[in-house]
Design a protein around this motif. Structure first.
Motif, PDB file in Angstrom:
ATOM      1  N   THR A 214       0.883  -1.178  -0.156  1.00 30.36           N
ATOM      2  CA  THR A 214       0.012   0.019   0.090  1.00 30.36           C
ATOM      3  C   THR A 214       0.987   1.176   0.134  1.00 30.36           C
ATOM      4  O   THR A 214       0.109   2.374  -0.232  1.00 30.36           O
ATOM      5  CB  THR A 214      -0.791  -0.097   1.182  1.00 30.36           C
ATOM      6  OG1 THR A 214      -0.104  -0.380   2.260  1.00 30.36           O
ATOM      7  CG2 THR A 214      -2.010  -1.007   1.075  1.00 30.36           C
ATOM      8  N   LYS A 215       2.101   1.055   0.451  1.00 28.78           N
ATOM      9  CA  LYS A 215       3.199   2.323   0.206  1.00 28.78           C
ATOM     10  C   LYS A 215       3.786   2.656  -1.162  1.00 28.78           C
ATOM     11  O   LYS A 215       4.094   3.663  -1.306  1.00 28.78           O
ATOM     12  CB  LYS A 215       4.008   2.092   1.266  1.00 28.78           C
ATOM     13  CG  LYS A 215       3.693   2.012   2.842  1.00 28.78           C
ATOM     14  CD  LYS A 215       4.886   1.925   3.641  1.00 28.78           C
ATOM     15  CE  LYS A 215       5.536   0.531   3.769  1.00 28.78           C
ATOM     16  NZ  LYS A 215       6.704   0.303   4.557  1.00 28.78           N
ATOM     17  N   LYS A 216       3.290   1.728  -1.916  1.00 31.47           N
ATOM     18  CA  LYS A 216       3.961   1.883  -3.380  1.00 31.47           C
ATOM     19  C   LYS A 216       2.755   2.455  -4.343  1.00 31.47           C
ATOM     20  O   LYS A 216       1.740   1.693  -4.515  1.00 31.47           O
ATOM     21  CB  LYS A 216       4.555   0.828  -3.896  1.00 31.47           C
ATOM     22  CG  LYS A 216       5.618  -0.012  -3.042  1.00 31.47           C
ATOM     23  CD  LYS A 216       6.079  -1.213  -3.526  1.00 31.47           C
ATOM     24  CE  LYS A 216       7.189  -1.837  -2.984  1.00 31.47           C
ATOM     25  NZ  LYS A 216       7.592  -3.442  -3.151  1.00 31.47           N
ATOM     26  N   ALA A 217       2.973   3.708  -4.771  1.00 29.62           N
ATOM     27  CA  ALA A 217       1.716   4.275  -5.632  1.00 29.62           C
ATOM     28  C   ALA A 217       1.566   3.146  -6.905  1.00 29.62           C
ATOM     29  O   ALA A 217       0.284   3.148  -7.069  1.00 29.62           O
ATOM     30  CB  ALA A 217       2.066   5.577  -5.992  1.00 29.62           C
ATOM     31  N   GLU A 218       2.479   2.731  -7.488  1.00 32.88           N
ATOM     32  CA  GLU A 218       2.238   1.983  -8.715  1.00 32.88           C
ATOM     33  C   GLU A 218       1.255   0.540  -8.205  1.00 32.88           C
ATOM     34  O   GLU A 218       1.162  -0.129  -9.246  1.00 32.88           O
ATOM     35  CB  GLU A 218       3.492   1.350  -9.266  1.00 32.88           C
ATOM     36  CG  GLU A 218       4.322   0.440  -8.456  1.00 32.88           C
ATOM     37  CD  GLU A 218       5.361   1.415  -7.599  1.00 32.88           C
ATOM     38  OE1 GLU A 218       6.326   0.647  -7.179  1.00 32.88           O
ATOM     39  OE2 GLU A 218       5.106   2.392  -7.241  1.00 32.88           O
ATOM     40  N   CYS A 219       1.391   0.223  -6.969  1.00 33.79           N
ATOM     41  CA  CYS A 219       0.394  -1.002  -6.568  1.00 33.79           C
ATOM     42  C   CYS A 219      -0.807  -0.556  -6.349  1.00 33.79           C
ATOM     43  O   CYS A 219      -1.560  -1.541  -5.650  1.00 33.79           O
ATOM     44  CB  CYS A 219       1.331  -1.660  -5.565  1.00 33.79           C
ATOM     45  SG  CYS A 219       2.987  -2.245  -6.011  1.00 33.79           S
ATOM     46  N   VAL A 220      -1.104   0.564  -6.170  1.00 30.59           N
ATOM     47  CA  VAL A 220      -2.584   0.930  -5.455  1.00 30.59           C
ATOM     48  C   VAL A 220      -3.461   1.087  -6.733  1.00 30.59           C
ATOM     49  O   VAL A 220      -3.208   1.722  -7.863  1.00 30.59           O
ATOM     50  CB  VAL A 220      -2.505   2.302  -4.864  1.00 30.59           C
ATOM     51  CG1 VAL A 220      -3.819   2.902  -4.572  1.00 30.59           C
ATOM     52  CG2 VAL A 220      -1.640   2.365  -3.676  1.00 30.59           C
TER      53      VAL A 220
END
Length: 430
Positions: A214-220
């Motif tokens: 959840t801290k990685k924008a590309e994973c949201v």
């Protein structure tokens, strides 16, 4: 302002600002924005001069009374009692004529205008607000002799639809609060998982991502601006209302899967913000009409929620839920932020995630996120005690923002980007 215990005691006695509980003329009455409620509390706490004690009496998630009492008045500032309040010596908030603020944000931003207009009947204004009485532990109408100070608004009064403003006098004064708020789209845990799984399979979420990243924008996962507009649209016969949650996770959820749009009431500033941003309401001559409060149709249930806390209650429950909230919301709860059109508002999709230094403003300030709005203060007049009170609050809010005590707010001076000086319809630019 910092005092030693001795200097503080002498100053209070000299100023004659200490009384048993709050004299009625020292009780300020406010309604308005729920989005900034927590940050207003931070500001008021900073105005309660040491060694005095700042306490909150809670009537609901939307109703609070904030009181500044002399040191030793309360055994526990987190659990003040009615008896302690009654016996307490009131201390005025620094630079103001008030030792107590009674606040109700159940109806949202526009109720600040309703309060100042005297709760006119036959308008969009709800019934007159009640406020928490610390002495009795009940929610009551404002006491005679208390002072209406107005309230914070997420947008200026003209940011609301004409159907909301009709019959309600404009506040005598509405001025910039000196800060802006970010807003974003949040979803329930089940909807987040479904959107993640769908977008991982289609490449919209980066390969190799885990739902816990959840801290990685590309994973949201992303919600399109057009998708959110379709959910909010008054065209309830559309494809979106047929598909429901399938619109947001088509490879995972069947068409017709129930979706709840956690819509706020028409007097909500968050609702006005969302309608401006996604539908062009007020700002666009060819705006898209909004689905009415409670205007459920097809596979989408549309609510009419009074406050932000009501939205969070739905988001942290079961089922597929989507709603708009301010970046102030950073509670340790299971709901998640999603990226709006690929833009990340939050520092992590998981609110209050361990190890994250949350601001929920960094992308707004650097120009990579544009869903933010300049807050306003609605007050009785441009001068007098209420105006002085809000001047002190505005300074305290901006001081608190600078020290990182708030989430989702930033001083307008902190960024080179601007929305103009009088209308939030102005696009974010330089």
């Amino acid at each position: 302002m910092t005092f030693t215990k001795i200097v503080s005691a002498v100053a209070l006695m000299a100023a004659g600002s200490a009384f048993a509980a709050s004299p009625v003329a020292q009780i300020g009455i406010a309604s308005g924005a729920s989005a900034s409620k927590g940050n207003l509390k931070v500001a008021l706490a900073s105005l309660c001069p040491a060694p005095a004690q700042f306490v909150e009496f809670v009537g609901s998630s939307n109703i609070s009374t904030y009181f500044c009492g002399a040191a030793g008045s309360f055994a526990s500032t987190s659990a003040p009692t009615a008896a302690e309040y009654t016996a307490a010596t009131a201390v005025k908030f620094t630079g103001t004529q008030y030792s107590e603020l009674r606040l109700n944000v159940a109806g949202g931003s526009f109720t600040a205008a309703c309060l100042l207009a005297g709760w006119p009947a036959g308008t969009a204004c709800p019934a007159e607000d009640t406020y928490r009485d610390p002495a009795t532990g009940t929610n009551v109408l404002r006491p005679a002799g208390s002072v209406v100070v107005g309230g914070l608004m997420d947008v200026e009064p003209n940011g609301f639809l004409g159907t909301v403003r009709n019959g309600v006098a404009n506040p005598a004064s509405n001025v910039s609060a000196g800060f802006a708020q970010t807003f974003g789209v949040a979803v329930s845990p089940e909807l987040y998982q479904a959107m993640f799984d769908d977008q991982l399979s289609t490449g919209k979420v980066a390969a190799g991502c885990l739902v816990t990243d959840t801290k990685k924008a590309e994973c949201v996962p992303v919600i399109g601006k057009a998708q959110m507009a379709a959910i909010m649209s008054g065209n309830t016969g559309s494809d979106a209302y047929t598909r429901g949650a399938n619109l947001l996770a088509p490879s995972i959820l069947a068409s017709g899967t129930a979706l709840t749009y956690a819509r706020r009431v028409d007097t909500s500033g968050t609702q006005a913000v969302a309608q401006q941003y996604f539908l062009g309401n007020v700002c666009n001559g060819a705006a898209v009409g909004v689905v009415p409060e409670g205007g459920s149709a097809g596979a989408i249930t549309v609510t009419a929620l009074a406050g932000t806390g009501d939205v969070r209650a739905l988001l942290r429950g079961t089922g597929y839920v989507v709603g708009v909230m301010s970046g102030e919301n950073n509670q340790s709860e299971a709901w998640r932020w999603v990226r709006v059109g690929g833009m990340a508002m939050a520092d992590s999709a998981q609110p209050a995630e361990a190890g994250v230094s949350f601001t929920n403003t960094a992308t707004a300030k650097d120009g990579t996120y544009d869903m933010w709005f300049v807050s306003r203060i609605a007050q009785p007049a441009a001068s007098g005690n209420p105006a002085t009170f809000w001047t002190r609050v505005r300074t305290a809010l901006n001081t608190s923002i600078a020290t990182g005590n708030t989430k989702g707010l930033f001083a307008v001076s902190e960024t080179k980007f601007s929305k103009g000086t009088s209308s939030n319809c102005t696009p974010v630019a330089q």
